[in-house]
Scaffold this active site. Sequence first.
Site, PDB file in Angstrom:
ATOM      1  N   ARG A 165       0.509  -1.030  -0.326  1.00  0.00           N
ATOM      2  CA  ARG A 165       0.087  -0.074  -0.169  1.00  0.00           C
ATOM      3  C   ARG A 165       1.081   1.291   0.050  1.00  0.00           C
ATOM      4  NH1 ARG A 165      -2.857  -3.913  -0.612  1.00  0.00           N
ATOM      5  NH2 ARG A 165      -5.589  -3.389   0.013  1.00  0.00           N
ATOM      6  N   SER A 237     -10.589  -0.197   3.008  1.00  0.00           N
ATOM      7  CA  SER A 237      -9.960  -0.893   4.137  1.00  0.00           C
ATOM      8  C   SER A 237      -9.439   1.262   4.832  1.00  0.00           C
ATOM      9  CB  SER A 237      -8.601  -1.346   3.791  1.00  0.00           C
ATOM     10  OG  SER A 237      -8.435  -2.175   3.206  1.00  0.00           O
ATOM     11  N   GLU A 333      -5.130   4.463   6.275  1.00  0.00           N
ATOM     12  CA  GLU A 333      -4.624   4.171   4.580  1.00  0.00           C
ATOM     13  C   GLU A 333      -5.096   5.011   4.180  1.00  0.00           C
ATOM     14  OE1 GLU A 333      -6.064   1.753   1.671  1.00  0.00           O
ATOM     15  OE2 GLU A 333      -5.305   0.254   2.291  1.00  0.00           O
TER      16      GLU A 333
HETATM   17  N1  EPU Z   1     -10.535 -10.452  10.233  1.00  0.00           N
HETATM   18  C1  EPU Z   1     -11.112 -10.451  11.529  1.00  0.00           C
HETATM   19  N2  EPU Z   1     -12.357  -9.830  11.449  1.00  0.00           N
HETATM   20  C2  EPU Z   1     -12.599  -8.546  10.412  1.00  0.00           C
HETATM   21  C3  EPU Z   1     -11.580  -8.463   8.857  1.00  0.00           C
HETATM   22  C4  EPU Z   1     -10.614  -9.289   9.438  1.00  0.00           C
HETATM   23  O1  EPU Z   1     -10.445 -11.287  12.168  1.00  0.00           O
HETATM   24  O2  EPU Z   1     -13.303  -8.149  10.268  1.00  0.00           O
HETATM   25  C5  EPU Z   1      -9.542 -11.857  10.062  1.00  0.00           C
HETATM   26  C6  EPU Z   1      -9.521 -12.347   8.794  1.00  0.00           C
HETATM   27  O3  EPU Z   1     -10.848 -13.839   9.472  1.00  0.00           O
HETATM   28  C7  EPU Z   1      -8.737 -13.104   8.437  1.00  0.00           C
HETATM   29  C8  EPU Z   1      -7.959 -11.633   7.599  1.00  0.00           C
HETATM   30  O4  EPU Z   1      -8.619 -10.721   9.207  1.00  0.00           O
HETATM   31  O5  EPU Z   1      -7.956 -13.782   8.713  1.00  0.00           O
HETATM   32  C9  EPU Z   1      -7.798 -10.908   6.877  1.00  0.00           C
HETATM   33  O6  EPU Z   1      -9.196 -10.769   6.631  1.00  0.00           O
HETATM   34  P1  EPU Z   1      -9.164 -10.935   4.607  1.00  0.00           P
HETATM   35  O7  EPU Z   1      -8.178 -11.640   4.392  1.00  0.00           O
HETATM   36  O8  EPU Z   1     -10.494  -9.837   4.571  1.00  0.00           O
HETATM   37  O9  EPU Z   1      -8.422  -9.477   4.314  1.00  0.00           O
HETATM   38  P2  EPU Z   1      -7.991  -7.906   5.158  1.00  0.00           P
HETATM   39  O10 EPU Z   1      -6.024  -8.364   5.554  1.00  0.00           O
HETATM   40  O11 EPU Z   1      -8.496  -7.605   6.153  1.00  0.00           O
HETATM   41  C10 EPU Z   1      -6.979  -7.201   2.170  1.00  0.00           C
HETATM   42  C11 EPU Z   1      -7.042  -5.404   2.165  1.00  0.00           C
HETATM   43  C12 EPU Z   1      -8.293  -5.360   1.547  1.00  0.00           C
HETATM   44  C13 EPU Z   1      -8.414  -6.873   0.465  1.00  0.00           C
HETATM   45  C14 EPU Z   1      -8.051  -8.033   1.138  1.00  0.00           C
HETATM   46  C15 EPU Z   1      -8.027  -9.181   0.031  1.00  0.00           C
HETATM   47  C16 EPU Z   1      -5.389  -4.063   3.170  1.00  0.00           C
HETATM   48  C17 EPU Z   1      -5.252  -2.829   4.237  1.00  0.00           C
HETATM   49  N3  EPU Z   1      -6.439  -5.383   2.617  1.00  0.00           N
HETATM   50  O12 EPU Z   1      -7.602  -6.645   3.745  1.00  0.00           O
HETATM   51  O13 EPU Z   1      -8.228  -4.171   0.549  1.00  0.00           O
HETATM   52  O14 EPU Z   1      -9.487  -6.334  -0.230  1.00  0.00           O
HETATM   53  O15 EPU Z   1      -6.730  -7.779   1.931  1.00  0.00           O
HETATM   54  O16 EPU Z   1      -7.083  -9.543  -0.178  1.00  0.00           O
HETATM   55  O17 EPU Z   1      -4.154  -4.775   2.538  1.00  0.00           O
HETATM   56  C18 EPU Z   1      -8.796  -2.216   0.744  1.00  0.00           C
HETATM   57  O18 EPU Z   1      -7.544  -1.552   0.572  1.00  0.00           O
HETATM   58  O19 EPU Z   1      -9.785  -1.047   0.303  1.00  0.00           O
HETATM   59  C19 EPU Z   1      -9.291  -3.349   0.393  1.00  0.00           C
HETATM   60  C20 EPU Z   1      -9.782  -3.835   0.728  1.00  0.00           C
END
Ligand code: EPU
Length: 337
Positions: A165, A237, A333
């Site tokens: 990012r 995010s 972000e």
């Molecule tokens: N999780 C929780 N609670 C929540 C959200 C997530 O426990 O409320 C846990 C999930 O269970 C999982 C982990 O966190 O174990 C990761 O969650 P997820 O795969 O949904 O991805 P993320 O890390 O929350 C990142 C990007 C997203 C992107 C997803 C999928 C960042 C800041 N965000 O989210 O990007 O869509 O991976 O690749 O890196 C964006 O930038 O706007 C965005 C949506």
Amino acid sequence: MFEIKENFSLKNYNSFGVDVKTRYYTECSSVEELSDFIRLQKEKNLPLFILGGGSNVLFTGDFEGYVVRPAIKGIEVISENENDIQLKVGAGEDWDDFVEYCVKQNWGGIENLSLIPGNAGTCPIQNIGAYGVEVKDVIVDVETLCISTLKTYRFKNEECKFGYRDSIFKRKLKGTQIITHVTFNLKKQPVFKLNYGNLTEELNRHDKVNLQSIRKAVIDIRNSKLPKPEEIGNAGSFFKNPVIEKSKANDLMILFADMPSYDQGEGKIKIPAGWLIEKAGWKGKRIGNVGVHEKQSLVLVNYGNATGSEILHLARNIQQSIIVLFDIELDIEVNIV
Ligand code: EPU
């Protein structure tokens, strides 16, 4: 020639749907128009803000200056052979329309980045990423118009200093360049990237694994977790996933055995901010007009008439509680204006 509008509401131009006004607003559809406009803006000596798709920005008040949207269109094939195709894309092209177009042509590389809101011209700034792919993996170069010299520049991939990012356009060059075009290299014999999270599981619902089904799977996952900005204002995010020292992560894992973590090498561990925020009790919380999304705690939402300051206030409270509970600083972000 560009038209300059006065006291223009940006409500429909930011995905948070915050109702702020800018003193002046314009859209420029070519590099020449952008140059002419910048000359004029310099004469007036008022602040300038470059707005892309408005999907990663939070306005906290009216803007006393010029907001300009680069609306340069066009997708041009600049070279191709049997394996690769290079496409030069105007900054004002909608990102997901571009992804859809490439998937239809069977050109691979960005299908995992389906449905990300925003424009082609802003995707390099924060190096958009999802489902194991970052846009830096397919960017050849980024063309810009320098605001101070009005010269055009071409930054090769390595020169963009891409990170998680992150890019040079968010750091050293912040506010100095207007991105006018981005050139992408896509694959005619695509290699699929399916090992992120539940993507493979989602693909089991499809007969075939191809660019179309991957795009559909990503869209379905995103739709099931992320609020649609047209329905509930948000900017995806709000925070970055923090990267912490391994020793600190190990200490935290003693206290929180269920904490997910991703090894980044070099003694660093990435922790999902969504998990931290949920653990701190924020998931689904609503305070007046603002809240934390019920399915993805990384996303802050505007339930109606929230101001940017209300959203920022909630964000600060979340950051504070994550420090108290985990001793981890969450970086925002979204671009705060
Ligand atoms: N999780 C929780 N609670 C929540 C959200 C997530 O426990 O409320 C846990 C999930 O269970 C999982 C982990 O966190 O174990 C990761 O969650 P997820 O795969 O949904 O991805 P993320 O890390 O929350 C990142 C990007 C997203 C992107 C997803 C999928 C960042 C800041 N965000 O989210 O990007 O869509 O991976 O690749 O890196 C964006 O930038 O706007 C965005 C949506």
